[in-house]
Scaffold this active site. Structure first.
Site, short mmCIF file in Angstrom:
data_model
loop_
_atom_site.label_atom_id
_atom_site.label_comp_id
_atom_site.label_asym_id
_atom_site.label_seq_id
_atom_site.Cartn_x
_atom_site.Cartn_y
_atom_site.Cartn_z
CE LYS A 12 -9.08 25.37 -57.66
NZ LYS A 12 -7.70 26.02 -57.64
C1 E4P Z 1 -4.89 24.48 -57.37
O1 E4P Z 1 -5.75 23.96 -57.86
C2 E4P Z 1 -4.69 24.35 -55.92
O2 E4P Z 1 -5.62 25.27 -55.20
C3 E4P Z 1 -3.19 24.23 -55.63
O3 E4P Z 1 -2.50 23.16 -56.36
C4 E4P Z 1 -3.09 24.19 -54.15
O4 E4P Z 1 -1.75 24.14 -54.03
P1 E4P Z 1 -1.03 24.36 -52.49
O5 E4P Z 1 -1.41 23.08 -51.58
O6 E4P Z 1 0.52 24.28 -52.74
O7 E4P Z 1 -1.24 25.54 -52.16
#
Ligand code: E4P
Length: 270
Positions: free
Chosen positions: A97
């Site tokens: 990622k």
């Molecule tokens: C996933 O890949 C993301 O990092 C996550 O959905 C972020 O979520 P949040 O905005 O609730 O922290």
């Protein structure tokens, strides 16, 4: 639509996998922090590396996103290669990622380091999930750089629109943008709108090899709407995934059916 579970908590990953509807896992440094805090509190002594290995094994062949922590092209490529080389042999399911734009000063310095890192990793055959996407144009750039997934952050856009408008809201409240056309972020009127436009732009421009992974989801209705606009994947927090199975009338119906079971019928199952 594929459902990923948006957590680094191994108990939540194991439990949600037992439901038979999960197709992958996403983590980020904040989710890893929560998991590590829980791990330390449990006193189990398990290392973070072996904990990540357990996550990868639990997911089997399904993709598990692990995020880099650097903010330069060099660091992100080095960390992405490390994550892939160290952990992909465990179950062959690591996705690296990378933030679309790691420029923390907002001054444009290093703004393309994310894209450069995506390209370098993708060119080596490493699947990349591009995170912190808040515009369809960022999604397009990420797809052009070779991303396997782009993650538009629906919930955080809704949060921002409501904060800017001075609205009070709870974390899991659904945000309806209807009638609020003048409330937008660069033309994006809601988190679901962002996801929808990412789906449209990649579809129209022929980037079918890049999946739109709706992220930062806060409630079941957002998941529904992301499915309806054609997002190929939704990454869903454990509590939201649990809430998707619930309806008060389902509970009421279960109670009524159970109350009506006659012994003659029950004996069939003995
Ligand atoms: C996933 O890949 C993301 O990092 C996550 O959905 C972020 O979520 P949040 O905005 O609730 O922290």
């Amino acid at each position: 639509m594929e459902f990923f579970v948006d957590t680094a908590d191994l108990d939540e990953i194991r439990e949600s996998y037992s439901w038979g509807i999960v197709n992958g896992v996403t983590t980020n440094p904040s989710l890893i922090k929560k998991a590590v805090d829980k791990l330390n509190a449990s006193g189990s002594g398990q290392s973070i590396a072996s904990y990540i290995e357990s996550i990868l094994q639990t997911a089997g062949e399904d993709p598990v996103s692990l995020e880099v922590i650097g903010a330069t092209e060099e660091d992100m490529v080095r960390q992405g290669l490390f994550l892939y080389e160290r952990f992909n042999p465990v179950a062959g399911n690591v996705v690296v990622k990378i933030p679309v734009n790691p420029d923390m000063e907002g001054q444009g310095r290093g703004a393309f380091d994310g894209l450069k890192a995506i390209k370098q990793l993708a060119d080596r055959g490493i699947p990349v999930n591009v995170t912190l996407v808040f515009t369809p144009e960022q999604a397009l750039l990420a797809a052009k750089a070779g991303a396997a997934y782009v993650s538009p952050f629906a919930g955080r856009i809704d949060d921002d629109l409501r904060k800017t408008a001075g609205l009070k809201f709870g974390k899991t409240d659904y945000y309806a943008e209807e009638g609020e056309a003048d409330r937008h972020d660069n033309g994006i009127v809601s988190g679901v709108d962002l996801v929808s436009r990412c789906v449209d732009i990649l579809g129209m421009q022929g980037y079918d090899c890049c999946k739109v992974l709706a992220a930062s989801l806060r409630n079941p209705r957002q998941v529904r709407e992301c499915a309806l606009v054609g997002a190929q994947v939704a990454t869903i927090p454990f509590d939201v995934l649990s809430a998707m199975a619930s309806h008060k009338k389902t509970v009421e119906g279960m109670k009524a059916f159970t109350a009506d079971i006659v012994p003659e019928y029950a004996r069939l199952f003995d």
